[in-house]
Write an enzyme that holds these catalytic residues in place. Structure first.
Site, PDB file in Angstrom:
ATOM      1  N   LYS A 194       0.885  -1.133   0.013  1.00 51.34           N
ATOM      2  CA  LYS A 194      -0.062   0.023  -0.158  1.00 51.34           C
ATOM      3  C   LYS A 194       0.881   1.164  -0.117  1.00 51.34           C
ATOM      4  CE  LYS A 194      -3.450   2.272   2.753  1.00 51.34           C
ATOM      5  NZ  LYS A 194      -4.581   2.282   3.530  1.00 51.34           N
ATOM      6  N   LYS A 247      -2.019  -1.663  -3.970  1.00 45.97           N
ATOM      7  CA  LYS A 247      -3.033  -0.371  -3.886  1.00 45.97           C
ATOM      8  C   LYS A 247      -2.096   0.884  -3.995  1.00 45.97           C
ATOM      9  CE  LYS A 247      -6.224   1.728  -0.550  1.00 45.97           C
ATOM     10  NZ  LYS A 247      -6.496   2.061   1.043  1.00 45.97           N
ATOM     11  N   TYR A 312     -14.929   0.943  -7.122  1.00 37.85           N
ATOM     12  CA  TYR A 312     -16.114   1.820  -6.912  1.00 37.85           C
ATOM     13  C   TYR A 312     -16.994   1.467  -8.218  1.00 37.85           C
ATOM     14  CZ  TYR A 312     -13.683   3.213  -3.008  1.00 37.85           C
ATOM     15  OH  TYR A 312     -12.911   3.493  -1.872  1.00 37.85           O
TER      16      TYR A 312
HETATM   17  C1  PBG Z   1      -7.673   3.090   5.549  1.00 34.66           C
HETATM   18  C2  PBG Z   1      -8.085   2.938   4.140  1.00 34.66           C
HETATM   19  C3  PBG Z   1      -7.615   3.882   3.052  1.00 34.66           C
HETATM   20  C4  PBG Z   1      -8.405   3.525   1.827  1.00 34.66           C
HETATM   21  C5  PBG Z   1      -8.605   2.274   2.168  1.00 34.66           C
HETATM   22  N1  PBG Z   1      -8.392   2.046   3.452  1.00 34.66           N
HETATM   23  C6  PBG Z   1      -7.101   5.214   3.231  1.00 34.66           C
HETATM   24  C7  PBG Z   1      -5.712   5.723   3.569  1.00 34.66           C
HETATM   25  O1  PBG Z   1      -4.936   4.724   3.794  1.00 34.66           O
HETATM   26  O2  PBG Z   1      -5.674   6.794   3.884  1.00 34.66           O
HETATM   27  C8  PBG Z   1      -8.205   4.333   0.629  1.00 34.66           C
HETATM   28  C9  PBG Z   1      -9.460   3.643  -0.472  1.00 34.66           C
HETATM   29  C10 PBG Z   1      -9.689   4.481  -1.403  1.00 34.66           C
HETATM   30  O3  PBG Z   1      -8.961   5.434  -1.521  1.00 34.66           O
HETATM   31  O4  PBG Z   1     -10.557   4.230  -2.152  1.00 34.66           O
HETATM   32  N2  PBG Z   1      -6.556   2.854   5.977  1.00 34.66           N
END
Ligand code: PBG
Length: 325
Positions: A194, A247, A312
């Site tokens: 991530k 991600k 989405y």
């Molecule tokens: C929680 C989380 C996030 C997303 C999914 N789980 C946000 C972040 O890390 O700030 C992002 C999902 C998206 O942008 O669609 N940590």
């Protein structure tokens, strides 16, 4: 005699193109993210995510019916708690928003795969994904709370938990706590790779989780790093991740390919809120063709190596697949 190859033969008609198509996105590849909030009769469109909604628990039955009727088999839940505090207590409360949502959804749709995002940022007053002390994001203290949160989701009936916090060791801690409490059968989909991405902007607006100080760079990955992704999946799989995730997706297609080629567990990719908003808003302004750009983006993510896609667009894509296959 010409000495060139005629590639166009296989592109000559829609039927021929369909026959030689290498990548197809199927409805069963799609995981639909949904946002749950407190209150009654709430169905509010999320400002920077056109077409996506905040639903109160009483609205979930009908909202989820639409998803199920389209043939979508899995959703991932995000919650907005009533109150946020320093220690994210609403994240693991038995009557927290996600715990209520799971029970409601599973009572109507027991076969729908309900995945929960396990993180603290929606629940902490400071907006960080872990507990903080001064301006330090604590690691080992945070994974205890994350494991407690994952356990509360499993107790409420979640089919799979998905830690997205990026603290070290959270997968093994969650595995241990699930195993010790009768949930050996619940898999973990880890947000293993991530990145510290600007593409999460609309999501943070939707759940009010932007960090109140600093940023997430001490726990999320540097966008320039590639080998680090391989280390992350190695550690997570060793700790017990059943599925690993990359991600965001569209800006990280090379990473999805690297991850697919370097492990033998299923790979998920998350087309995040900013990627969705970008495509959606350009289409709304008439700058992109809505369906073609959606299908192309999801096909590219699948072609890169994703076995499943959190998006989405899941509902619109499922509709499109229904009309075009
Ligand atoms: C929680 C989380 C996030 C997303 C999914 N789980 C946000 C972040 O890390 O700030 C992002 C999902 C998206 O942008 O669609 N940590």
């Amino acid at each position: 005699m010409s000495n060139f190859k005629r590639s166009r033969r296989l592109r000559s008609s829609a039927t021929m193109r369909s026959l030689v198509k290498e990548t197809r996105v199927g409805v069963s590849d799609l995981i639909y993210p949904m946002f749950v909030v407190h209150g009654e009769n709430v169905k509010n469109e999320i400002p920077n995510m056109p077409g996506q909604y905040h639903h109160s628990v009483d609205q979930l039955k009908s909202a989820v019916k639409e998803v199920v009727d389209l043939g979508i088999k899995a959703i991932v839940l995000f919650g907005l708690p009533e109150k946020k505090d320093e220690i994210a207590s609403d994240a693991y409360s038995e009557n927290g928003i996600i715990q209520q949502a799971i029970r409601e959804i599973k009572s109507h749709y027991p076969d729908l795969l309900v995945i929960t995002d396990v993180c603290l940022c929606q629940y902490t007053s400071h907006g960080h994904c872990g507990l903080v002390e001064g301006d330090i994001i604590l690691n080992d203290e945070s994974i205890e709370i994350l494991a407690k949160t994952a356990l509360s989701h499993a107790k409420a009936g979640a089919d799979m938990v998905a830690p997205s916090d990026m603290m070290d060791g959270r997968v093994s801690k969650i595995r241990e706590v699930l195993d010790n409490n009768g949930f050996k059968h619940i898999p973990i989909m880890s947000y293993s790779v991530k990145y510290a991405s600007s593409f999460y902007g609309p999501f943070r607006g939707a759940v009010k989780s932007a960090p109140q100080f600093g940023d997430r760079k001490t726990y999320q990955m540097d966008p320039g790093n590639r080998l680090e992704a391989l280390r992350q999946i190695e550690y997570d799989i060793e700790e017990g991740a059943d599925i690993v995730m990359v991600k965001p997706a569209m800006a990280y297609l090379d990473i999805i390919r690297d991850v697919r080629e370097n492990c033998n567990v299923p790979v998920a990719a998350y087309q995040v809120s900013g990627e969705y908003a970008m495509l959606k808003m350009a289409a709304q302004q008439g700058k992109l063709k809505p369906e073609e750009s959606m299908v192309e983006s999801l096909t590219a993510i699948k072609r890169a190596g994703a076995d499943m896609i959190l998006t989405y667009f899941a509902k619109e894509m499922a509709e499109w697949i229904g009309r075009n296959n």
